[in-house]
Design a protein around this motif. Sequence first.
Motif, PDB file in Angstrom:
ATOM      1  N   SER A 127      -1.956  -0.270 -16.226  1.00 44.81           N
ATOM      2  CA  SER A 127      -3.363  -0.672 -16.196  1.00 44.81           C
ATOM      3  C   SER A 127      -3.799  -1.296 -17.512  1.00 44.81           C
ATOM      4  O   SER A 127      -4.677  -2.147 -17.524  1.00 44.81           O
ATOM      5  CB  SER A 127      -4.255   0.519 -15.861  1.00 44.81           C
ATOM      6  OG  SER A 127      -4.135   1.515 -16.847  1.00 44.81           O
ATOM      7  N   THR A 128      -3.178  -0.912 -18.630  1.00 43.90           N
ATOM      8  CA  THR A 128      -3.557  -1.520 -19.904  1.00 43.90           C
ATOM      9  C   THR A 128      -2.875  -2.864 -20.106  1.00 43.90           C
ATOM     10  O   THR A 128      -3.220  -3.604 -21.007  1.00 43.90           O
ATOM     11  CB  THR A 128      -3.237  -0.608 -21.106  1.00 43.90           C
ATOM     12  OG1 THR A 128      -1.838  -0.371 -21.142  1.00 43.90           O
ATOM     13  CG2 THR A 128      -3.993   0.693 -21.022  1.00 43.90           C
ATOM     14  N   MET A 129      -1.887  -3.180 -19.255  1.00 47.30           N
ATOM     15  CA  MET A 129      -1.230  -4.476 -19.346  1.00 47.30           C
ATOM     16  C   MET A 129      -2.057  -5.562 -18.655  1.00 47.30           C
ATOM     17  O   MET A 129      -1.859  -6.734 -18.887  1.00 47.30           O
ATOM     18  CB  MET A 129       0.158  -4.419 -18.704  1.00 47.30           C
ATOM     19  CG  MET A 129       1.143  -3.578 -19.476  1.00 47.30           C
ATOM     20  SD  MET A 129       2.678  -3.333 -18.589  1.00 47.30           S
ATOM     21  CE  MET A 129       3.214  -4.998 -18.305  1.00 47.30           C
ATOM     22  N   LEU A 130      -2.984  -5.160 -17.791  1.00 45.86           N
ATOM     23  CA  LEU A 130      -3.809  -6.131 -17.086  1.00 45.86           C
ATOM     24  C   LEU A 130      -4.933  -6.575 -18.006  1.00 45.86           C
ATOM     25  O   LEU A 130      -5.445  -5.813 -18.809  1.00 45.86           O
ATOM     26  CB  LEU A 130      -4.363  -5.505 -15.801  1.00 45.86           C
ATOM     27  CG  LEU A 130      -3.301  -5.016 -14.826  1.00 45.86           C
ATOM     28  CD1 LEU A 130      -3.974  -4.343 -13.639  1.00 45.86           C
ATOM     29  CD2 LEU A 130      -2.428  -6.157 -14.365  1.00 45.86           C
ATOM     30  N   TYR A 131      -5.331  -7.819 -17.867  1.00 41.50           N
ATOM     31  CA  TYR A 131      -6.335  -8.378 -18.752  1.00 41.50           C
ATOM     32  C   TYR A 131      -7.721  -8.340 -18.129  1.00 41.50           C
ATOM     33  O   TYR A 131      -7.882  -8.569 -16.944  1.00 41.50           O
ATOM     34  CB  TYR A 131      -5.997  -9.838 -19.082  1.00 41.50           C
ATOM     35  CG  TYR A 131      -4.789  -9.977 -19.956  1.00 41.50           C
ATOM     36  CD1 TYR A 131      -4.852  -9.673 -21.301  1.00 41.50           C
ATOM     37  CD2 TYR A 131      -3.581 -10.408 -19.442  1.00 41.50           C
ATOM     38  CE1 TYR A 131      -3.738  -9.796 -22.121  1.00 41.50           C
ATOM     39  CE2 TYR A 131      -2.462 -10.536 -20.243  1.00 41.50           C
ATOM     40  CZ  TYR A 131      -2.561 -10.227 -21.582  1.00 41.50           C
ATOM     41  OH  TYR A 131      -1.469 -10.355 -22.377  1.00 41.50           O
ATOM     42  N   THR A 132      -8.710  -8.095 -18.969  1.00 42.03           N
ATOM     43  CA  THR A 132     -10.097  -8.217 -18.551  1.00 42.03           C
ATOM     44  C   THR A 132     -10.573  -9.610 -18.940  1.00 42.03           C
ATOM     45  O   THR A 132      -9.882 -10.335 -19.658  1.00 42.03           O
ATOM     46  CB  THR A 132     -10.977  -7.174 -19.264  1.00 42.03           C
ATOM     47  OG1 THR A 132     -10.969  -7.456 -20.673  1.00 42.03           O
ATOM     48  CG2 THR A 132     -10.489  -5.761 -19.013  1.00 42.03           C
ATOM     49  N   GLU A 174       0.832  -1.211   0.000  1.00 39.78           N
ATOM     50  CA  GLU A 174       0.000   0.000   0.000  1.00 39.78           C
ATOM     51  C   GLU A 174       0.866   1.260   0.000  1.00 39.78           C
ATOM     52  O   GLU A 174       0.540   2.241  -0.659  1.00 39.78           O
ATOM     53  CB  GLU A 174      -0.924   0.012   1.224  1.00 39.78           C
ATOM     54  CG  GLU A 174      -2.086  -0.955   1.103  1.00 39.78           C
ATOM     55  CD  GLU A 174      -2.916  -1.045   2.369  1.00 39.78           C
ATOM     56  OE1 GLU A 174      -4.092  -1.452   2.254  1.00 39.78           O
ATOM     57  OE2 GLU A 174      -2.398  -0.733   3.470  1.00 39.78           O
ATOM     58  N   SER A 175       1.993   1.217   0.698  1.00 39.11           N
ATOM     59  CA  SER A 175       2.876   2.385   0.744  1.00 39.11           C
ATOM     60  C   SER A 175       3.550   2.637  -0.596  1.00 39.11           C
ATOM     61  O   SER A 175       4.033   3.741  -0.852  1.00 39.11           O
ATOM     62  CB  SER A 175       3.926   2.224   1.848  1.00 39.11           C
ATOM     63  OG  SER A 175       4.887   1.263   1.482  1.00 39.11           O
ATOM     64  N   ASN A 225      -3.482  -4.641  -6.427  1.00 33.84           N
ATOM     65  CA  ASN A 225      -2.969  -5.682  -7.331  1.00 33.84           C
ATOM     66  C   ASN A 225      -1.997  -5.107  -8.354  1.00 33.84           C
ATOM     67  O   ASN A 225      -0.964  -5.718  -8.655  1.00 33.84           O
ATOM     68  CB  ASN A 225      -4.117  -6.389  -8.055  1.00 33.84           C
ATOM     69  CG  ASN A 225      -4.846  -7.368  -7.171  1.00 33.84           C
ATOM     70  OD1 ASN A 225      -4.280  -7.903  -6.232  1.00 33.84           O
ATOM     71  ND2 ASN A 225      -6.113  -7.586  -7.465  1.00 33.84           N
ATOM     72  N   GLN A 226      -2.310  -3.939  -8.903  1.00 34.56           N
ATOM     73  CA  GLN A 226      -1.422  -3.310  -9.881  1.00 34.56           C
ATOM     74  C   GLN A 226      -0.105  -2.909  -9.230  1.00 34.56           C
ATOM     75  O   GLN A 226       0.955  -3.056  -9.827  1.00 34.56           O
ATOM     76  CB  GLN A 226      -2.093  -2.090 -10.503  1.00 34.56           C
ATOM     77  CG  GLN A 226      -3.230  -2.457 -11.433  1.00 34.56           C
ATOM     78  CD  GLN A 226      -4.031  -1.238 -11.856  1.00 34.56           C
ATOM     79  OE1 GLN A 226      -4.216  -0.305 -11.083  1.00 34.56           O
ATOM     80  NE2 GLN A 226      -4.511  -1.257 -13.085  1.00 34.56           N
ATOM     81  N   ALA A 227      -0.180  -2.401  -7.996  1.00 34.55           N
ATOM     82  CA  ALA A 227       1.042  -2.012  -7.287  1.00 34.55           C
ATOM     83  C   ALA A 227       1.924  -3.234  -7.047  1.00 34.55           C
ATOM     84  O   ALA A 227       3.144  -3.184  -7.238  1.00 34.55           O
ATOM     85  CB  ALA A 227       0.693  -1.337  -5.963  1.00 34.55           C
ATOM     86  N   LEU A 228       1.316  -4.334  -6.637  1.00 34.95           N
ATOM     87  CA  LEU A 228       2.086  -5.556  -6.398  1.00 34.95           C
ATOM     88  C   LEU A 228       2.682  -6.084  -7.694  1.00 34.95           C
ATOM     89  O   LEU A 228       3.845  -6.494  -7.732  1.00 34.95           O
ATOM     90  CB  LEU A 228       1.218  -6.619  -5.723  1.00 34.95           C
ATOM     91  CG  LEU A 228       1.925  -7.927  -5.380  1.00 34.95           C
ATOM     92  CD1 LEU A 228       3.113  -7.683  -4.449  1.00 34.95           C
ATOM     93  CD2 LEU A 228       0.955  -8.898  -4.744  1.00 34.95           C
ATOM     94  N   GLN A 229       1.890  -6.050  -8.773  1.00 32.35           N
ATOM     95  CA  GLN A 229       2.399  -6.509 -10.070  1.00 32.35           C
ATOM     96  C   GLN A 229       3.593  -5.657 -10.499  1.00 32.35           C
ATOM     97  O   GLN A 229       4.626  -6.177 -10.921  1.00 32.35           O
ATOM     98  CB  GLN A 229       1.305  -6.443 -11.135  1.00 32.35           C
ATOM     99  CG  GLN A 229       1.792  -6.916 -12.502  1.00 32.35           C
ATOM    100  CD  GLN A 229       0.771  -6.699 -13.590  1.00 32.35           C
ATOM    101  OE1 GLN A 229      -0.024  -5.765 -13.525  1.00 32.35           O
ATOM    102  NE2 GLN A 229       0.796  -7.539 -14.603  1.00 32.35           N
ATOM    103  N   ARG A 230       3.469  -4.339 -10.388  1.00 36.53           N
ATOM    104  CA  ARG A 230       4.555  -3.446 -10.758  1.00 36.53           C
ATOM    105  C   ARG A 230       5.794  -3.731  -9.915  1.00 36.53           C
ATOM    106  O   ARG A 230       6.908  -3.835 -10.427  1.00 36.53           O
ATOM    107  CB  ARG A 230       4.113  -1.985 -10.581  1.00 36.53           C
ATOM    108  CG  ARG A 230       5.184  -0.969 -10.933  1.00 36.53           C
ATOM    109  CD  ARG A 230       4.681   0.464 -10.800  1.00 36.53           C
ATOM    110  NE  ARG A 230       3.981   0.735  -9.548  1.00 36.53           N
ATOM    111  CZ  ARG A 230       4.578   0.934  -8.367  1.00 36.53           C
ATOM    112  NH1 ARG A 230       5.891   0.895  -8.273  1.00 36.53           N
ATOM    113  NH2 ARG A 230       3.853   1.179  -7.291  1.00 36.53           N
TER     114      ARG A 230
END
Length: 97
Positions: A51-56, A19-20, A29-34
Motif C-alpha cells: 500500500s505504501t508503494m502506490l502513489y497518491t 478477488e479470490s 487494484n492492489q491485489a492485481l498489482q501484487r
Amino acid sequence: MVSKAFSFRLPDAAVQAIESLQLDGETLNQALQRFVLEQLGLSTQTSKSLSTMLYTGADIEELIDKRIEASLGTRLDELRLNFDAQLEELRGKLKAR
C-alpha cells in the motif's frame, strides 16, 4: 520509484479470480498489482508494504516537480556550457584582432 499507470477492463471471470487472491485490507487494484509483480518475478516483499508503494496525487505531483527540476537543471547546465564556450570563442576573436 518511477511508474506508469495502466487502465483496462477485465472480464468478470478475471475480476473474480483477482478477488479470490485479495489479502486482508487489500483493494482490488492492489491485489492485481501484487499479482502482476509476482508473475513478473518482481517480489512485493520489501520493507515497504504494497500500500505504501502506490502513489497518491500528491506523490505524483512531487515526482513531476522533481522530474521538471532535474530536466530544467540539466538543460540550464547545457545552456551555460554552450554560452561559456561561445563567450570564450568571441574573446579569442577579439584578442586576435
